[in-house]
Design a protein around this motif. Structure first.
Motif, PDB file in Angstrom:
ATOM      1  N   LEU A  56       0.823  -1.214   0.000  1.00  0.00           N
ATOM      2  CA  LEU A  56       0.000   0.000   0.000  1.00  0.00           C
ATOM      3  C   LEU A  56       0.857   1.265   0.000  1.00  0.00           C
ATOM      4  N   LYS A  57       1.898   1.269   0.846  1.00  0.00           N
ATOM      5  CA  LYS A  57       2.773   2.452   0.944  1.00  0.00           C
ATOM      6  C   LYS A  57       3.478   2.703  -0.383  1.00  0.00           C
ATOM      7  N   GLY A  58       3.937   1.619  -0.991  1.00  0.00           N
ATOM      8  CA  GLY A  58       4.619   1.736  -2.282  1.00  0.00           C
ATOM      9  C   GLY A  58       3.662   2.254  -3.349  1.00  0.00           C
ATOM     10  N   LEU A 106      15.887  -3.650   6.775  1.00  0.00           N
ATOM     11  CA  LEU A 106      15.842  -3.283   8.196  1.00  0.00           C
ATOM     12  C   LEU A 106      14.424  -2.915   8.635  1.00  0.00           C
ATOM     13  N   TYR A 107      13.706  -2.157   7.784  1.00  0.00           N
ATOM     14  CA  TYR A 107      12.344  -1.756   8.157  1.00  0.00           C
ATOM     15  C   TYR A 107      11.390  -2.951   8.204  1.00  0.00           C
ATOM     16  N   VAL A 108      11.588  -3.923   7.309  1.00  0.00           N
ATOM     17  CA  VAL A 108      10.717  -5.113   7.350  1.00  0.00           C
ATOM     18  C   VAL A 108      10.962  -5.875   8.651  1.00  0.00           C
ATOM     19  N   GLN A 110      12.123  -4.600  11.410  1.00  0.00           N
ATOM     20  CA  GLN A 110      11.606  -3.764  12.498  1.00  0.00           C
ATOM     21  C   GLN A 110      10.079  -3.878  12.618  1.00  0.00           C
ATOM     22  N   ASN A 111       9.396  -3.822  11.469  1.00  0.00           N
ATOM     23  CA  ASN A 111       7.936  -3.887  11.508  1.00  0.00           C
ATOM     24  C   ASN A 111       7.465  -5.241  12.037  1.00  0.00           C
ATOM     25  N   SER A 112       8.234  -6.298  11.755  1.00  0.00           N
ATOM     26  CA  SER A 112       7.843  -7.622  12.257  1.00  0.00           C
ATOM     27  C   SER A 112       8.115  -7.712  13.762  1.00  0.00           C
ATOM     28  N   SER A 129       9.801   1.931  26.268  1.00  0.00           N
ATOM     29  CA  SER A 129      11.010   1.193  25.870  1.00  0.00           C
ATOM     30  C   SER A 129      11.430   1.556  24.446  1.00  0.00           C
ATOM     31  N   TYR A 130      10.440   1.835  23.607  1.00  0.00           N
ATOM     32  CA  TYR A 130      10.740   2.153  22.207  1.00  0.00           C
ATOM     33  C   TYR A 130      11.490   3.486  22.094  1.00  0.00           C
ATOM     34  N   GLN A 131      11.497   4.257  23.191  1.00  0.00           N
ATOM     35  CA  GLN A 131      12.243   5.517  23.177  1.00  0.00           C
ATOM     36  C   GLN A 131      13.752   5.297  23.097  1.00  0.00           C
ATOM     37  N   MET A 132      14.172   4.040  23.361  1.00  0.00           N
ATOM     38  CA  MET A 132      15.603   3.733  23.233  1.00  0.00           C
ATOM     39  C   MET A 132      16.065   3.973  21.794  1.00  0.00           C
ATOM     40  N   LYS A 133      15.103   4.149  20.893  1.00  0.00           N
ATOM     41  CA  LYS A 133      15.416   4.493  19.501  1.00  0.00           C
ATOM     42  C   LYS A 133      16.272   5.746  19.439  1.00  0.00           C
ATOM     43  N   ILE A 134      16.008   6.661  20.384  1.00  0.00           N
ATOM     44  CA  ILE A 134      16.751   7.930  20.380  1.00  0.00           C
ATOM     45  C   ILE A 134      18.239   7.631  20.581  1.00  0.00           C
ATOM     46  N   THR A 211      17.323  -1.590  14.644  1.00  0.00           N
ATOM     47  CA  THR A 211      17.013  -1.487  13.208  1.00  0.00           C
ATOM     48  C   THR A 211      16.438  -0.101  12.907  1.00  0.00           C
ATOM     49  N   SER A 212      15.641   0.441  13.839  1.00  0.00           N
ATOM     50  CA  SER A 212      15.053   1.764  13.619  1.00  0.00           C
ATOM     51  C   SER A 212      16.140   2.831  13.476  1.00  0.00           C
ATOM     52  N   GLY A 213      17.107   2.803  14.406  1.00  0.00           N
ATOM     53  CA  GLY A 213      18.185   3.797  14.385  1.00  0.00           C
ATOM     54  C   GLY A 213      19.000   3.701  13.119  1.00  0.00           C
ATOM     55  N   ARG A 233      12.125   7.579  -3.852  1.00  0.00           N
ATOM     56  CA  ARG A 233      12.898   6.822  -2.864  1.00  0.00           C
ATOM     57  C   ARG A 233      11.982   5.865  -2.098  1.00  0.00           C
ATOM     58  N   ASN A 234      10.770   6.350  -1.791  1.00  0.00           N
ATOM     59  CA  ASN A 234       9.819   5.504  -1.073  1.00  0.00           C
ATOM     60  C   ASN A 234       9.386   4.306  -1.912  1.00  0.00           C
ATOM     61  N   VAL A 235       9.199   4.534  -3.232  1.00  0.00           N
ATOM     62  CA  VAL A 235       8.825   3.416  -4.107  1.00  0.00           C
ATOM     63  C   VAL A 235       9.964   2.400  -4.117  1.00  0.00           C
ATOM     64  N   GLN A 236      11.191   2.900  -4.231  1.00  0.00           N
ATOM     65  CA  GLN A 236      12.358   1.993  -4.236  1.00  0.00           C
ATOM     66  C   GLN A 236      12.406   1.197  -2.929  1.00  0.00           C
ATOM     67  N   LEU A 237      12.144   1.906  -1.827  1.00  0.00           N
ATOM     68  CA  LEU A 237      12.173   1.254  -0.510  1.00  0.00           C
ATOM     69  C   LEU A 237      11.135   0.124  -0.451  1.00  0.00           C
ATOM     70  N   SER A 238       9.912   0.419  -0.914  1.00  0.00           N
ATOM     71  CA  SER A 238       8.857  -0.604  -0.869  1.00  0.00           C
ATOM     72  C   SER A 238       9.168  -1.762  -1.804  1.00  0.00           C
ATOM     73  N   THR A 287       6.560   9.504   8.340  1.00  0.00           N
ATOM     74  CA  THR A 287       7.960   9.358   8.779  1.00  0.00           C
ATOM     75  C   THR A 287       8.910   9.832   7.681  1.00  0.00           C
ATOM     76  N   ALA A 288       8.614   9.424   6.453  1.00  0.00           N
ATOM     77  CA  ALA A 288       9.484   9.815   5.340  1.00  0.00           C
ATOM     78  C   ALA A 288       9.527  11.341   5.200  1.00  0.00           C
ATOM     79  N   ILE A 289       8.352  11.983   5.360  1.00  0.00           N
ATOM     80  CA  ILE A 289       8.299  13.455   5.249  1.00  0.00           C
ATOM     81  C   ILE A 289       9.115  14.086   6.385  1.00  0.00           C
TER      82      ILE A 289
HETATM   83  O1  C5P Z   1      10.120   3.731  14.580  1.00  0.00           O
HETATM   84  P1  C5P Z   1      10.619   4.411  13.390  1.00  0.00           P
HETATM   85  O2  C5P Z   1      10.350   5.845  13.340  1.00  0.00           O
HETATM   86  O3  C5P Z   1      11.996   4.004  13.036  1.00  0.00           O
HETATM   87  O4  C5P Z   1       9.681   3.739  12.314  1.00  0.00           O
HETATM   88  C1  C5P Z   1       9.736   4.051  11.031  1.00  0.00           C
HETATM   89  C2  C5P Z   1       8.557   3.426  10.362  1.00  0.00           C
HETATM   90  O5  C5P Z   1       8.310   4.157   9.200  1.00  0.00           O
HETATM   91  C3  C5P Z   1       8.791   1.981   9.942  1.00  0.00           C
HETATM   92  O6  C5P Z   1       7.622   1.276  10.182  1.00  0.00           O
HETATM   93  C4  C5P Z   1       9.040   2.065   8.457  1.00  0.00           C
HETATM   94  O7  C5P Z   1       8.513   0.973   7.790  1.00  0.00           O
HETATM   95  C5  C5P Z   1       8.349   3.353   8.069  1.00  0.00           C
HETATM   96  N1  C5P Z   1       9.032   4.112   7.015  1.00  0.00           N
HETATM   97  C6  C5P Z   1       8.502   4.072   5.770  1.00  0.00           C
HETATM   98  N2  C5P Z   1       9.061   4.777   4.748  1.00  0.00           N
HETATM   99  C7  C5P Z   1      10.149   5.537   4.964  1.00  0.00           C
HETATM  100  C8  C5P Z   1      10.699   5.609   6.238  1.00  0.00           C
HETATM  101  C9  C5P Z   1      10.102   4.888   7.258  1.00  0.00           C
HETATM  102  O8  C5P Z   1       7.520   3.380   5.596  1.00  0.00           O
HETATM  103  N3  C5P Z   1      10.643   6.205   3.950  1.00  0.00           N
END
Ligand code: C5P
Length: 357
Positions: A56-58, A106-108, A110-112, A129-134, A211-213, A233-238, A287-289
């Motif tokens: 969907l995001k892609g 990494l995002y896949v 992380q999402n899992s 706990s998720y604040q440890m991302k910082i 993975t988030s960091g 870039r987002n399409v490439q990512l998806s 997040t991307a924005i």
């Molecule tokens: O927790 P964090 O902010 O790292 O989470 C990022 C989330 O945003 C992830 O679920 C990731 O799949 C998503 N993301 C995205 N496209 C991006 C950057 C992040 O879908 N360009």
């Protein structure tokens, strides 16, 4: 000088940060509810949700990228109706598109992991706990982007780790693995038929922070070091995410009462599962924005606002019990986040005095 993008008369940077805070709180609540409100035998597949999220995001990013390409005068005035499609195709499959394969995987992951964490922890403990991302984001920013951190920021990071530690210890002590039947005495409260295992939850959330960091900083590096459009870039990512997202589905055991591949994947995919995916897709786009127009560190600040929101919602919806150590731990995390985000030179004097003495 670049013009600051605006939305509804407000800087896009701030609108997206506030939106992200609300989205984060909503996601953890809806995702948690979607996992714990049904017995395990009737719960949906997280792998299917992760795959659907990427598709969907892609697709949304592709449509936005296409609209942008067709608004370029050269393409708009072209006699060839496919000029834009061709141009976008070349942009997507550019020579450097492989760079997105790293954050995609990494995002896949992380999402899992997020599904494992939220199924095994109370919402508020997960959020804190998720604040440890910082911490991980800061560490990767130093290593990969060569950012320098002031001593105030390092102190803030130590407090952050301390606060998360306090919350984790009290959650592990108070939520032993068992069949939690919270709220059954209240008509409007959900009945949990779910076995929570806080240790598993904390393991998953810690791995997700890494993975988030790494993914966030890497994505920022790719975005800011090239001229390519954010949506491309987002399409490439998806696209790169599809392979790791499909693997667990292809290797999943076929159920005895199989009704065909697609029906098996989306078995038990009810309204709450769709809502989880919808909020996740929206969050991915926001997040991307945020990464493009702001940065990863401010993103951490936005998500810490969401702690308060999900904390209040947990008390109302899930009858979350407030313990003094939870309040102490989360206040330490919030104070540390605020301290971390003080602009250089404007750190509270009490802190600078402590550091220099
Ligand atoms: O927790 P964090 O902010 O790292 O989470 C990022 C989330 O945003 C992830 O679920 C990731 O799949 C998503 N993301 C995205 N496209 C991006 C950057 C992040 O879908 N360009």
């Amino acid at each position: 000088q670049e013009v600051e993008p605006m939305l509804f008369g407000l800087p896009l940077k701030y609108v997206s940060l506030v939106t992200l805070a609300v989205q984060n709180a909503a996601l953890s609540i809806v995702m948690h509810y979607s996992r714990v409100s049904t017995p395990p035998s009737r719960s949906y597949s997280p792998a299917a949700a992760v795959l659907l999220n990427e598709i969907l995001k892609g697709s949304i990013s592709f449509v936005i990228a296409l609209l942008r390409v067709y608004s370029v005068p050269e393409v708009y005035n072209s006699r060839n109706p496919f000029a834009g499609v061709w141009r976008l195709y070349r942009e997507i499959f550019s020579a450097d598109c492989w760079k997105l394969s790293i954050p995609a995987v990494l995002y896949v992951v992380q999402n899992s992991l997020q599904f494992v964490a939220i199924s095994n922890l109370p919402v508020a403990s997960f959020q804190v706990s998720y604040q440890m991302k910082i911490l991980t984001t800061a560490a990767f920013s130093v290593v990969l982007l060569g950012r320098k951190l002031t001593s105030t920021k390092w102190v803030a990071l130590c407090f952050l780790a301390l606060g998360v530690g306090i919350v984790q210890i009290q959650t592990t002590a108070s939520t032993t693995p068992r069949n939690v039947q919270v709220g059954s005495a209240h008509d409007s409260a959900p009945i949990y038929n779910h076995i929570m295992s806080p240790l598993k939850g904390f393991g998953a959330v810690t791995a997700a922070c890494f993975t988030s960091g790494l993914a966030g900083v890497y994505f920022e590096m790719v975005l800011k070091n090239s001229k390519a459009d954010l949506w491309v870039r987002n399409v490439q990512l998806s696209l790169f995410s599809l392979i790791p997202a499909l693997l667990p589905i292809l290797y999943a055991p076929i159920p005895l009462d199989s009704r065909g591949f697609f029906l098996d994947i989306f078995r038990h995919f009810g309204w709450w599962a769709w809502a989880t995916v919808g909020i996740q897709v929206f969050g991915g786009l926001v997040t991307a924005i945020v990464i493009k127009y702001s940065d990863n560190i401010l993103k951490g600040f936005a998500t810490s606002l969401s702690i308060i929101l999900s904390f209040l919602a947990s008390v109302v919806l899930f009858h979350f019990r407030i313990t003094p150590s939870f309040v102490l731990g989360s206040s330490t995390v919030l104070a540390a986040t605020w301290m971390y985000n003080q602009p250089a030179g404007k750190e509270p004097t009490i802190i600078t005095n402590v550091i220099s003495s």
